[in-house]
Design an enzyme around this catalytic site. Structure first.
Site, mmCIF file in Angstrom:
data_model
loop_
_atom_site.group_PDB
_atom_site.id
_atom_site.type_symbol
_atom_site.label_atom_id
_atom_site.label_comp_id
_atom_site.label_asym_id
_atom_site.label_seq_id
_atom_site.Cartn_x
_atom_site.Cartn_y
_atom_site.Cartn_z
ATOM 1 N N ASN A 136 0.832 -1.211 0.000
ATOM 2 C CA ASN A 136 0.000 0.000 0.000
ATOM 3 C C ASN A 136 0.869 1.265 0.000
ATOM 4 O O ASN A 136 0.401 2.343 0.316
ATOM 5 C CB ASN A 136 -0.952 0.009 1.197
ATOM 6 C CG ASN A 136 -0.198 0.032 2.532
ATOM 7 O OD1 ASN A 136 1.024 0.058 2.573
ATOM 8 N ND2 ASN A 136 -0.944 0.028 3.627
ATOM 9 N N GLU A 143 1.598 4.617 7.212
ATOM 10 C CA GLU A 143 0.520 4.078 6.392
ATOM 11 C C GLU A 143 -0.172 5.183 5.584
ATOM 12 O O GLU A 143 -0.061 6.365 5.926
ATOM 13 C CB GLU A 143 -0.508 3.407 7.306
ATOM 14 C CG GLU A 143 0.051 2.259 8.135
ATOM 15 C CD GLU A 143 0.149 0.962 7.355
ATOM 16 O OE1 GLU A 143 0.379 0.995 6.131
ATOM 17 O OE2 GLU A 143 0.009 -0.095 7.997
#
Ligand code: GLP
Length: 260
Positions: A136, A143
């Site tokens: 990702n 993140e």
């Protein structure tokens, strides 16, 4: 950004090893930033071999790892401290007191984050930072939708990363939900960053990092703003790049002093 495309993961590791080797040779007090995950394992094997052959030495080297899970003791098989000890440090001449991994068991996690930032600063700053990339596009454990200027802090892993990293644990429930990670701002202060990415599962992350817009949705894309980042990818990970021939052209036409 400088993009290096090689046929295989092994060739990528060899290219990265050359950069590390030169960095260690040139610097009196090298400060290396290190990554975990399966991608850098080949690189670490080569570095161990070079160290055995006395082509390089880690004696004067200081290291800082990107991240650590919260709640795993340092001897836990999945703790990043354990990974570093067993995959690299124990097999080299590095002085273990010069190696730093955030302490995910610290009683006061916020204080630990500040201590880590201070230790990096006091070392003179990271000269060469090795990075992997999550599917990702996370770097360290930063993140998607994270702050693009964060410092070392406690972060919550995304469900996607928990799923991806569950392969190392007995079940997804065992994967810690929290971690300490260098922030994006911390990583961006490293003088030279190397990103290693191999395999088709990284192709989307790689194209978004290199050719997509800079966005918190793709944390690695901030490296487009870094003054010196070398991205080393195999053909599978490079699959979706639109400007491949340009990257090859640039590599072929470097001046002598621009080589490693
Ligand atoms: C982990 C680490 C990252 C690493 C990423 C990719 O979550 N925190 O630093 O780059 O996963 O791992 P792999 O190389 O196993 O694909």
């Amino acid at each position: 950004m400088e993009i290096i495309i090689r046929k295989t993961a092994e060739e990528c590791a060899e290219f990265a090893a050359k950069i590390v080797e030169n960095y260690l040779r040139i610097n009196q007090r090298p400060v290396l930033g290190l990554a975990t995950g399966s991608t850098p394992l080949r690189l670490y094997k080569i570095l161990i071999q070079k160290n055995k052959e006395q082509a390089i030495s880690f004696k004067k080297c200081v290291t800082f790892n990107l991240d650590e899970y919260v709640g795993l003791t340092s001897d836990h098989a999945q703790a990043y401290r354990h990974y570093m000890d067993t995959e690299l440090f124990q097999h080299t001449d590095i002085q273990i007191e010069n190696t730093h991994v955030p302490d995910g068991m610290a009683e006061d996690l916020r204080q630990e984050c500040q201590r880590y930032e201070t230790a990096i600063r006091n070392s003179g700053g990271i000269g060469l930072q090795i990075l992997g990339i999550g599917s990702n596009a996370h770097i360290g454990f930063n993140e998607p939708m994270c702050s693009l200027s964060s410092r070392t802090w406690v972060k919550i892993l995304s469900r996607e990363t928990i799923r991806a990293n569950a392969r190392f644990f007995n079940s997804p429930e065992e994967v810690p939900k929290h971690c300490i990670t260098m922030g994006i701002g911390t990583i961006m202060e490293a003088k030279h960053c190397i990103v290693l990415a191999t395999g088709e599962s990284k192709a989307d992350a790689v194209v978004n990092m290199i050719e997509g817009p800079i966005s918190a949705n793709c944390p690695a894309s901030i490296l487009q703003m870094h003054p010196r980042t070398t991205i080393i990818v195999d053909e599978d990970a490079a699959k979706r790049l639109q400007n491949k021939s340009h990257y090859t052209w640039v590599e072929q036409n470097k001046l002598d002093w621009q080589q490693y």
